[in-house]
Design an enzyme around this catalytic site. Structure first.
Site, PDB file in Angstrom:
ATOM      1  N   ASP A 337       0.855  -1.178   0.000  1.00  0.00           N
ATOM      2  CA  ASP A 337       0.000   0.000   0.000  1.00  0.00           C
ATOM      3  C   ASP A 337       0.898   1.237   0.000  1.00  0.00           C
ATOM      4  O   ASP A 337       2.095   1.155   0.288  1.00  0.00           O
ATOM      5  CB  ASP A 337      -0.949  -0.026   1.215  1.00  0.00           C
ATOM      6  N   GLU A 537     -10.161   7.243   4.285  1.00  0.00           N
ATOM      7  CA  GLU A 537      -9.055   6.810   5.148  1.00  0.00           C
ATOM      8  C   GLU A 537      -9.039   7.577   6.474  1.00  0.00           C
ATOM      9  O   GLU A 537     -10.081   7.847   7.055  1.00  0.00           O
ATOM     10  CB  GLU A 537      -7.732   6.903   4.382  1.00  0.00           C
TER      11      GLU A 537
HETATM   12  C1  BGC Z   1      -4.327   7.545  -0.895  1.00  0.00           C
HETATM   13  C2  BGC Z   1      -4.083   7.956  -2.271  1.00  0.00           C
HETATM   14  C3  BGC Z   1      -4.110   9.434  -2.225  1.00  0.00           C
HETATM   15  C4  BGC Z   1      -2.992   9.899  -1.334  1.00  0.00           C
HETATM   16  C5  BGC Z   1      -2.985  11.343  -1.164  1.00  0.00           C
HETATM   17  C6  BGC Z   1      -3.146   7.946  -0.082  1.00  0.00           C
HETATM   18  O1  BGC Z   1      -3.227   7.491   1.194  1.00  0.00           O
HETATM   19  O2  BGC Z   1      -4.577   6.220  -0.873  1.00  0.00           O
HETATM   20  O3  BGC Z   1      -4.968   7.414  -3.151  1.00  0.00           O
HETATM   21  O4  BGC Z   1      -4.004  10.024  -3.461  1.00  0.00           O
HETATM   22  O5  BGC Z   1      -3.010   9.311  -0.077  1.00  0.00           O
HETATM   23  O6  BGC Z   1      -2.056  11.721  -0.215  1.00  0.00           O
HETATM   24  C1  BGC Z   2      -5.108   2.937   0.321  1.00  0.00           C
HETATM   25  C2  BGC Z   2      -5.381   1.829  -0.635  1.00  0.00           C
HETATM   26  C3  BGC Z   2      -5.306   2.325  -2.043  1.00  0.00           C
HETATM   27  C4  BGC Z   2      -3.997   3.012  -2.289  1.00  0.00           C
HETATM   28  C5  BGC Z   2      -3.862   3.585  -3.668  1.00  0.00           C
HETATM   29  C6  BGC Z   2      -3.886   3.695  -0.025  1.00  0.00           C
HETATM   30  O1  BGC Z   2      -3.756   4.825   0.764  1.00  0.00           O
HETATM   31  O2  BGC Z   2      -4.977   2.415   1.614  1.00  0.00           O
HETATM   32  O3  BGC Z   2      -6.616   1.250  -0.369  1.00  0.00           O
HETATM   33  O4  BGC Z   2      -5.492   1.273  -2.932  1.00  0.00           O
HETATM   34  O5  BGC Z   2      -3.827   4.051  -1.369  1.00  0.00           O
HETATM   35  O6  BGC Z   2      -4.651   4.688  -3.846  1.00  0.00           O
END
Ligand code: BGC
Ligand code: BGC
Length: 841
Positions: A337, A537
């Site tokens: 991740d 998140e």
């Molecule tokens: C998310 C990403 C997002 C990024 C932005 C990550 O935790 O999963 O998809 O674009 O944070 O900081």
């Molecule tokens: C998230 C994932 C996601 C990835 C890519 C991460 O922050 O936990 O679920 O697939 O970002 O966007």
């Protein structure tokens, strides 16, 4: 609050302040994570009993394996390392993909072609072609290996304007319909293929045990059975059926089971937390959905950010290698991740052989890929990353690519479905989404059989969610947090209001939209649509699950007092304590995050179908009943797991107690609010180098002030007698590097009573001699002229660009000037800004 135009300031030429950082804070040692070996402590025998051997349903194809042998034999070590690294399209170019042999790219929730969240679908396809072509460009004698592109298509192809947006998983969980999710998988895969993408980071198979968690809505439910029954049909919908000719090809894509393992078991409502439990509990609660996912041939498994008993999953060899690969016979790849490897003890985002050694096959290294490539290459050459392990990771990646036929598929635009933009949000897909909405709504109260409504009646539609696609679609929609979108970003969608209006019009009734609930002729009934604003998140983590929304509550009560029957349509990403709202409503529908088809909601309100949704999460009886799950000892929810009325049921509900349990609010994003520094923060003032709470009035003063409530703000007064600083200082430095990748900003609400007489710097500090920021003087001068409260939002990324080391922020906010200045500050937060946002570029 109205934000005056002067609040929008273009901070061009952002420069690192030449000011020596005034604070000397002892940065305590960061707690060392537990040693990874503790997870492997269980004896091999006990482990084997815990995790029985699983027969793979997927045979290796000897021809594919032979091709892999040939490729690996011909590949350079540079090329192998490139294959195991994934970069984000915001930080990588097609030329980088060519030069570094990157095996895959992704678009994070905030990344889109041209950096435009609402870039047209054809730009996505063009970008996919560009990356693919770069990966296939001849390069000396090296074999050509096509790049693949992964994206979070988690409720439809949700990063794309015009795509069908299905209900989030929480709603699908309520539907209890495996065939429905199979068809949703099929439709989502086709829409992804239209834009040329190969791979979705879905489904989320989290079993969510604490509804304070900001990702609750990404899970199908609190008990493993729903996700376990959905995993195979959904994955087969996305990937096709193993053995069929179009498996992973044609209308299908590659799916991901995520986040392995125990992501939903981090009680405490903390994203990326620690699941503390015996291994047997971990297995029984969280692993059941993975077995059918593997049986259905899922080709990728994403490793969880979270820890199990103090050990980060990204470093857990016992679970990643011994369980998933050896015991379960998984032959696809494990993807990490978002910089998750960087959280492993001893690792950084740019240097972490330990994750690959533990079993990770692809590092998701969005912005860190280049340095990670360099260190990983060195480790591969020097042996810290054994060649056999590197070859195994590459083998798995090539296996998936060969199975998916990417080598001979040609450019994404030339593949089946590539560029068939009419399929995005097609009538057929939208009808399916509407069906999913109908199946997902859960009726919690229906006093006096108010529902179904008569569309021929006079209907008032109120609430801030009524005509609000941003709210109705939730997080992971065009942007990561799902915020900042507007009606025109949803060409193929219908708001709930629009659905109701169409229905009522067709029946000859009268529908009126008024978010505030205003009317001229008294309506027969009022539908009030309200609920949570979008989040994703950790931004959605909450200290409790009490739903606070004084405006909507007042609205419901006012309508009821006027003798108007009320229907609440509640939009939320979790089950929440809403007793006062239930009392003020005659009917109450848990609507979750329904997506693009508001018509599905109106279908149910007007009785086009009977309610059949059943709660996938127990509904709490109290605002602090945060982890109430079916099967718990003393289980005592308001509505149990599986509850859901039909129209034929008795829908009365006796008045519920309305007292809200108070909770200790410790939101790390709060720097200052309600008249005091946020938990873990202090407000210090004084001359640079010797800040304290009360240095005496010569240089600077801080006094309590009133804005709305008594002493809810602070007045800061610089006397002009010399350089002075006001700073919000953290007790322990915080890693804000993740927060600074997205749209999160430092947002300050203030009023300027005396304009600055000299330059003012807004700074963030990161330890001794480490700070960066911007001149703020012009903005404060402009704000002084308006005399109004002003909201300033500076993206965290601006501070990063100004030289702040975001991994160790100890002073998230500091204002410094040698001149005179007087401001009143009512809040300072790190948030998804409500607007406007200062541009640093
Ligand atoms: C998310 C990403 C997002 C990024 C932005 C990550 O935790 O999963 O998809 O674009 O944070 O900081
Ligand atoms: C998230 C994932 C996601 C990835 C890519 C991460 O922050 O936990 O679920 O697939 O970002 O966007």
């Amino acid at each position: 609050m109205i934000v005056p135009h002067g609040a929008v300031l273009a901070l061009r030429n952002a420069s690192l302040m030449a000011l020596a950082w005034p604070l000397a804070l002892g940065a305590g040692p960061l707690c060392a994570a537990a040693d990874a070996s503790s997870a492997a402590a269980a004896s091999a025998q006990a482990h084997a009993e815990l995790w029985p051997q699983r027969e793979s349903k997927l045979a290796l194809d000897p021809e594919v394996e032979r091709k892999i042998d040939d490729l690996i034999a011909a590949m350079s070590v540079e090329q192998k390392v490139g294959q195991i690294i994934q970069a984000d399209i915001a930080s990588v170019t097609p030329d980088d993909v060519y030069r570094y042999h990157l095996g895959s790219v992704l678009n994070g929730g905030n990344s889109a072609p041209g950096n435009r969240y609402n870039a047209p679908a054809r730009d996505w396809l063009a970008a996919a072609d560009a990356f693919y072509s770069a990966s296939m460009k001849p390069n000396a004698k090296l074999p050509r290996i096509p790049v693949i592109w992964g994206s979070d298509a988690v409720h439809g192809h949700n990063n794309i304007v015009g795509a069908t947006l299905f209900p989030h998983n929480i709603g699908l969980g309520a539907a209890r319909n495996p065939d429905l999710v199979r068809r949703i998988g099929e439709a989502t895969a086709i829409e992804m293929r239209v834009t040329g993408l190969d791979w979705t980071f879905a489904p989320t198979l989290a079993v969510v045990r604490d509804d304070r968690w900001g990702r609750t809505y990404e899970g199908f439910g609190e008990s493993p059975e729903i996700a376990a029954s959905y995993a195979a049909p959904l994955i087969e919908g996305l990937q096709g059926k193993v053995g069929d000719k179009d498996w992973l090809r044609g209308p299908h894509i590659i799916a991901t089971a995520k986040h392995f393992l125990g992501d939903g078991g981090t009680y405490g409502g903390k994203d990326q937390g620690d699941a503390q439990m015996p291994e047997a509990t971990l297995r029984d609660l969280f692993s059941p959905p993975y077995l059918p996912a593997l049986d259905a041939g899922v080709q990728s498994v994403m490793v969880s950010f979270s820890s199990w008993n103090g050990v980060k999953m990204h470093g857990n060899r016992s679970l990643l290698t011994d369980v998933v690969k050896d015991r379960w016979n998984f032959d696809g790849f494990l993807v990490g991740d978002w910089n998750g490897h960087g959280q492993v003890a001893g690792c950084t985002t740019t240097d972490c052989p330990a994750s690959a050694v533990a079993g990770l096959d692809i590092y998701m290294a969005p912005d860190s890929w280049k340095d990670l490539y360099r260190t990983t290459l060195a480790h591969a050459k020097q042996g810290a990353l054994p060649m056999a392990r590197l070859d195994d990771a590459v083998r798995r990646i090539l296996r998936v690519k060969l199975r998916a036929g990417v080598f001979e598929a040609g450019k994404p635009s030339q593949r089946p479905y590539g560029g068939r933009f009419e399929l995005l949000g097609s009538a057929e897909h939208r009808a399916l989404a509407r069906e999913a909405v109908r199946e997902s709504l859960v009726l919690l109260k229906n006093a006096g059989s108010l529902l179904p409504l008569n569309p021929g009646a006079n209907i008032l539609v109120a609430g801030d969610g009524a005509d609000n696609l941003t709210k109705q679609t939730g997080g992971w929609t065009l942007s990561w947090q799902g915020t900042g979108t507007k009606r025109s970003d949803f060409p193929n969608a219908q708001s709930i209001w629009e659905g109701i209006a169409a229905e009522v019009k067709a029946a000859g009734g009268m529908a009126t939209l008024s978010a505030e609930g205003k009317f001229t002729t008294k309506p027969d009934v009022a539908i009030v649509v309200f609920g949570e604003d979008p989040y994703a998140e950790f931004q959605g983590d909450r200290p409790d699950i009490g739903y606070d929304d004084a405006r909507s509550l007042e609205l419901l009560r006012k309508l009821k007092a006027a003798g108007i029957p009320t229907v609440s349509v509640f939009l939320s990403g979790r089950a929440m304590w809403v007793n006062p709202f239930l009392n003020a409503s005659d009917a109450f529908v848990a609507t979750w995050l329904p997506g693009s088809e508001g018509g599905g909601v109106s279908d149910m309100l007007f009785g086009k179908a009977d309610f059949r949704g059943k709660l996938p999460y127990s509904w709490p009886k109290a605002s602090d009943q945060t982890a109430v799950n079916i099967g718990d000892p003393g289980y005592d929810p308001l509505f149990p797991y599986g509850f859901g009325l039909t129209l034929a049921d008795e829908g009365e509900l006796a008045p519920l107690p309305e007292a809200r349990a108070s909770v200790a609010v410790a939101d790390p994003g709060v720097l200052f609010a309600a008249g005091k520094p946020g938990a873990g923060h202090r407000l210090l003032i004084g001359p640079p180098g010797s800040l304290s709470t009360n240095p005496g009035p010569d240089l600077i003063e801080a006094r309590a002030a009133d804005r709305i409530a008594q002493e809810d703000s602070v007045r800061l007064r610089w006397t002009g007698a010399g350089q002075a600083v006001a700073a919000i200082v953290r007790e322990a430095p915080e890693d804000l590097s993740r927060q600074s990748n997205g749209e999160l900003a430092l947002e300050i609400e203030l009023k300027v009573d005396t304009p600055p007489t000299a330059g003012v710097s807004l700074l963030m500090g990161c330890g001794a001699q480490c700070a960066g920021g911007f001149p703020l003087g012009p903005m404060l001068t402009a704000a002084a002229k308006t005399g109004q409260w002003t909201r300033i939002a500076v993206p965290l990324s601006c501070f990063a660009e100004a030289g702040v080391d975001m991994t160790r922020v100890d002073t998230p906010l500091s204002l410094a000037t040698a001149g005179r200045l007087e401001i009143v500050m009512s809040s300072a937060r790190i948030v998804s800004p409500s607007r406007p946002v200062v541009q640093c570029k």
